[in-house]
Design a protein around this motif. Structure first.
Motif, PDB file in Angstrom:
ATOM      1  N   THR A  77       0.532  -1.264  -0.327  1.00 46.38           N
ATOM      2  CA  THR A  77      -0.243  -0.153   0.026  1.00 46.38           C
ATOM      3  C   THR A  77       1.217   0.991  -0.145  1.00 46.38           C
ATOM      4  OG1 THR A  77      -0.026   0.263   2.491  1.00 46.38           O
ATOM      5  CG2 THR A  77      -1.540  -1.163   1.134  1.00 46.38           C
ATOM      6  N   PRO A  78       0.616   2.320  -0.243  1.00 48.57           N
ATOM      7  CA  PRO A  78       0.868   3.681  -0.452  1.00 48.57           C
ATOM      8  C   PRO A  78       1.494   3.823   1.615  1.00 48.57           C
ATOM      9  CG  PRO A  78      -0.858   3.827  -1.429  1.00 48.57           C
ATOM     10  CD  PRO A  78      -1.406   2.706  -0.859  1.00 48.57           C
ATOM     11  N   GLN A  79       2.858   3.537   1.300  1.00 50.29           N
ATOM     12  CA  GLN A  79       3.652   3.807   2.182  1.00 50.29           C
ATOM     13  C   GLN A  79       4.508   5.993   2.549  1.00 50.29           C
ATOM     14  OE1 GLN A  79       4.256   1.506   4.218  1.00 50.29           O
ATOM     15  NE2 GLN A  79       3.280   0.266   3.021  1.00 50.29           N
ATOM     16  N   ALA A  80       4.300   6.282   4.151  1.00 43.61           N
ATOM     17  CA  ALA A  80       3.556   7.289   4.274  1.00 43.61           C
ATOM     18  C   ALA A  80       5.589   7.922   4.039  1.00 43.61           C
ATOM     19  CB  ALA A  80       4.265   7.761   5.981  1.00 43.61           C
ATOM     20  N   SER A  81       6.409   7.033   4.378  1.00 47.05           N
ATOM     21  CA  SER A  81       7.798   7.276   4.364  1.00 47.05           C
ATOM     22  C   SER A  81       8.442   8.162   2.553  1.00 47.05           C
ATOM     23  CB  SER A  81       8.158   6.154   4.902  1.00 47.05           C
ATOM     24  OG  SER A  81       8.041   5.450   4.399  1.00 47.05           O
ATOM     25  N   GLN A  82       7.440   6.616   2.143  1.00 40.67           N
ATOM     26  CA  GLN A  82       7.940   7.563   0.189  1.00 40.67           C
ATOM     27  C   GLN A  82       7.132   8.889   0.066  1.00 40.67           C
ATOM     28  OE1 GLN A  82       7.066   3.885  -1.774  1.00 40.67           O
ATOM     29  NE2 GLN A  82       8.372   2.981  -0.441  1.00 40.67           N
ATOM     30  N   MET A  83       6.213   8.840   0.586  1.00 38.89           N
ATOM     31  CA  MET A  83       5.130   9.768  -0.472  1.00 38.89           C
ATOM     32  C   MET A  83       5.979  11.696   0.779  1.00 38.89           C
ATOM     33  SD  MET A  83       1.598   8.631   0.868  1.00 38.89           S
ATOM     34  CE  MET A  83       0.893  10.052  -0.742  1.00 38.89           C
ATOM     35  N   LYS A  84       6.287  11.257   2.192  1.00 37.16           N
ATOM     36  CA  LYS A  84       7.522  12.583   2.239  1.00 37.16           C
ATOM     37  C   LYS A  84       8.358  12.366   1.498  1.00 37.16           C
ATOM     38  CE  LYS A  84       5.366  11.983   7.011  1.00 37.16           C
ATOM     39  NZ  LYS A  84       5.734  11.760   8.599  1.00 37.16           N
ATOM     40  N   SER A  85       8.900  11.237   1.546  1.00 39.08           N
ATOM     41  CA  SER A  85       9.917  11.754   0.231  1.00 39.08           C
ATOM     42  C   SER A  85      10.177  12.302  -0.670  1.00 39.08           C
ATOM     43  CB  SER A  85      10.871  10.180   0.077  1.00 39.08           C
ATOM     44  OG  SER A  85      11.637   9.983   1.362  1.00 39.08           O
ATOM     45  N   ILE A  86       8.669  12.313  -1.656  1.00 42.15           N
ATOM     46  CA  ILE A  86       8.138  12.934  -3.064  1.00 42.15           C
ATOM     47  C   ILE A  86       7.609  14.152  -1.972  1.00 42.15           C
ATOM     48  CG2 ILE A  86       6.085  12.762  -4.001  1.00 42.15           C
ATOM     49  CD1 ILE A  86       6.295  10.025  -3.868  1.00 42.15           C
ATOM     50  N   CYS A  87       7.566  15.059  -1.266  1.00 36.71           N
ATOM     51  CA  CYS A  87       6.759  16.222  -0.719  1.00 36.71           C
ATOM     52  C   CYS A  87       8.431  17.017  -1.034  1.00 36.71           C
ATOM     53  CB  CYS A  87       6.749  16.105   0.277  1.00 36.71           C
ATOM     54  SG  CYS A  87       5.002  16.030   0.204  1.00 36.71           S
ATOM     55  N   GLU A  88       9.198  16.076  -0.769  1.00 37.41           N
ATOM     56  CA  GLU A  88      10.854  16.631  -0.886  1.00 37.41           C
ATOM     57  C   GLU A  88      11.631  17.079  -1.889  1.00 37.41           C
ATOM     58  OE1 GLU A  88      13.474  14.176   2.052  1.00 37.41           O
ATOM     59  OE2 GLU A  88      11.807  14.889   4.031  1.00 37.41           O
ATOM     60  N   LEU A  89      11.108  15.804  -2.966  1.00 36.19           N
ATOM     61  CA  LEU A  89      11.319  16.474  -4.134  1.00 36.19           C
ATOM     62  C   LEU A  89      11.100  17.577  -4.743  1.00 36.19           C
ATOM     63  CD1 LEU A  89      11.931  12.253  -5.226  1.00 36.19           C
ATOM     64  CD2 LEU A  89      13.634  13.879  -4.813  1.00 36.19           C
ATOM     65  N   ALA A  90       9.343  17.327  -4.360  1.00 33.95           N
ATOM     66  CA  ALA A  90       8.342  18.643  -5.412  1.00 33.95           C
ATOM     67  C   ALA A  90       9.122  20.274  -5.015  1.00 33.95           C
ATOM     68  CB  ALA A  90       7.503  17.786  -4.867  1.00 33.95           C
TER      69      ALA A  90
ATOM     70  N   GLY B  34       7.725  24.804  -0.807  1.00 37.06           N
ATOM     71  CA  GLY B  34       7.229  23.812  -1.032  1.00 37.06           C
ATOM     72  C   GLY B  34       6.702  22.855   0.212  1.00 37.06           C
ATOM     73  N   ILE B  35       6.313  21.672   0.694  1.00 27.40           N
ATOM     74  CA  ILE B  35       5.488  21.484   1.664  1.00 27.40           C
ATOM     75  C   ILE B  35       7.143  20.577   2.628  1.00 27.40           C
ATOM     76  CG2 ILE B  35       3.332  19.119   2.346  1.00 27.40           C
ATOM     77  CD1 ILE B  35       2.741  21.477   0.406  1.00 27.40           C
ATOM     78  N   ASP B  36       5.937  21.202   3.905  1.00 30.56           N
ATOM     79  CA  ASP B  36       6.124  20.436   5.079  1.00 30.56           C
ATOM     80  C   ASP B  36       6.300  19.430   5.613  1.00 30.56           C
ATOM     81  OD1 ASP B  36       7.662  20.026   7.497  1.00 30.56           O
ATOM     82  OD2 ASP B  36       7.015  21.737   8.263  1.00 30.56           O
ATOM     83  N   ALA B  37       7.140  18.176   4.986  1.00 33.00           N
ATOM     84  CA  ALA B  37       7.107  16.750   4.348  1.00 33.00           C
ATOM     85  C   ALA B  37       6.600  16.065   6.238  1.00 33.00           C
ATOM     86  CB  ALA B  37       8.023  16.281   4.526  1.00 33.00           C
ATOM     87  N   THR B  38       6.987  17.240   7.269  1.00 31.27           N
ATOM     88  CA  THR B  38       7.155  16.295   8.120  1.00 31.27           C
ATOM     89  C   THR B  38       5.251  15.887   9.461  1.00 31.27           C
ATOM     90  OG1 THR B  38       7.901  18.629   9.689  1.00 31.27           O
ATOM     91  CG2 THR B  38       9.485  16.179   9.474  1.00 31.27           C
TER      92      THR B  38
END
Length: 201
Positions: free
Chosen positions: A30-43, A83-87
């Motif tokens: 399933t979608p993982q929070a850790s990976q989604m936070k990494s995506i926010c940092e890339l964005a 950007g978005i604060d991934a935390t």
């Protein structure tokens, strides 16, 4: 830049499936929070501003009628990261529903683009008192603060940064769904002043 981020995004997904050796294991992914936070940092977006650091001090040196003012300015490009604060990003997966809590985009930092600084960038007024490093530091600090305030008030730019992050998150969730043969319904929860953007599903 978008192509590079997309390639990295797909790499993250591919890594997720590398360890899978059976259909049962794939179904459990399933979608993982850790990976989604990494995506926010890339964005995050790097925005360039023309900036001028000014310094003016009345009667900086001298006595009586021989006093001198200290005045100078420096022109350079400033880089603002938005950007978005991934935390603060949160995700909940409930069967085929993915609930994403997303904060508003904001200024994450700003700095001087050193490549734009040269001898012509620095101008000292005629008959100015001597300029020391501490005066330059103070001028830069004030200029950076103004640049950050300007970027923070640019609602169009902030909305664009949030939309960029949201689109990449949607792509990530949908790509995982495609890989395991599942269609996810994404529900957004907008924190504080986050823009309620239209879904691109």
């Amino acid at each position: 830049m978008k192509k590079i981020i997309s390639m990295i995004l797909m790499s993250i997904i591919c890594i997720s499936f590398t360890a899978c050796t059976s259909d049962e294991q794939i179904k459990e992914i399933t979608p993982q929070a850790s990976q989604m936070k990494s995506i926010c940092e890339l964005a995050t977006m790097d925005c360039y501003y023309h900036n001028v650091a000014k310094y003016s001090e009345k009667d900086a040196t001298g006595t009586l009628w021989w006093k001198k003012d200290r005045k100078f300015w420096v022109e350079y490009a400033g880089v603002v990261k938005i950007g978005i604060d991934a935390t603060r990003l949160n995700i909940e997966v409930n069967e085929d529903k993915v609930i994403i809590s997303i904060p508003p985009a904001k200024v994450l930092g700003c700095k001087v683009d050193q490549s734009t600084l040269n001898d012509e960038s620095f101008i000292i007024a005629k008959n100015s008192a001597k300029v020391e490093a501490e005066h330059q530091t103070e001028a830069y600090k004030e200029a950076q603060l103004k640049m950050q305030e300007e970027a923070s008030s640019d609602t169009v730019l902030l909305a664009s940064a949030q939309q960029r992050a949201q689109k990449l998150l949607e792509d990530y969730v949908n790509n995982i769904g495609n890989c395991i043969g599942k269609t996810y319904k994404i529900e957004w929860i907008y924190l504080e002043n986050a823009e309620k953007l239209q879904s691109t599903d």
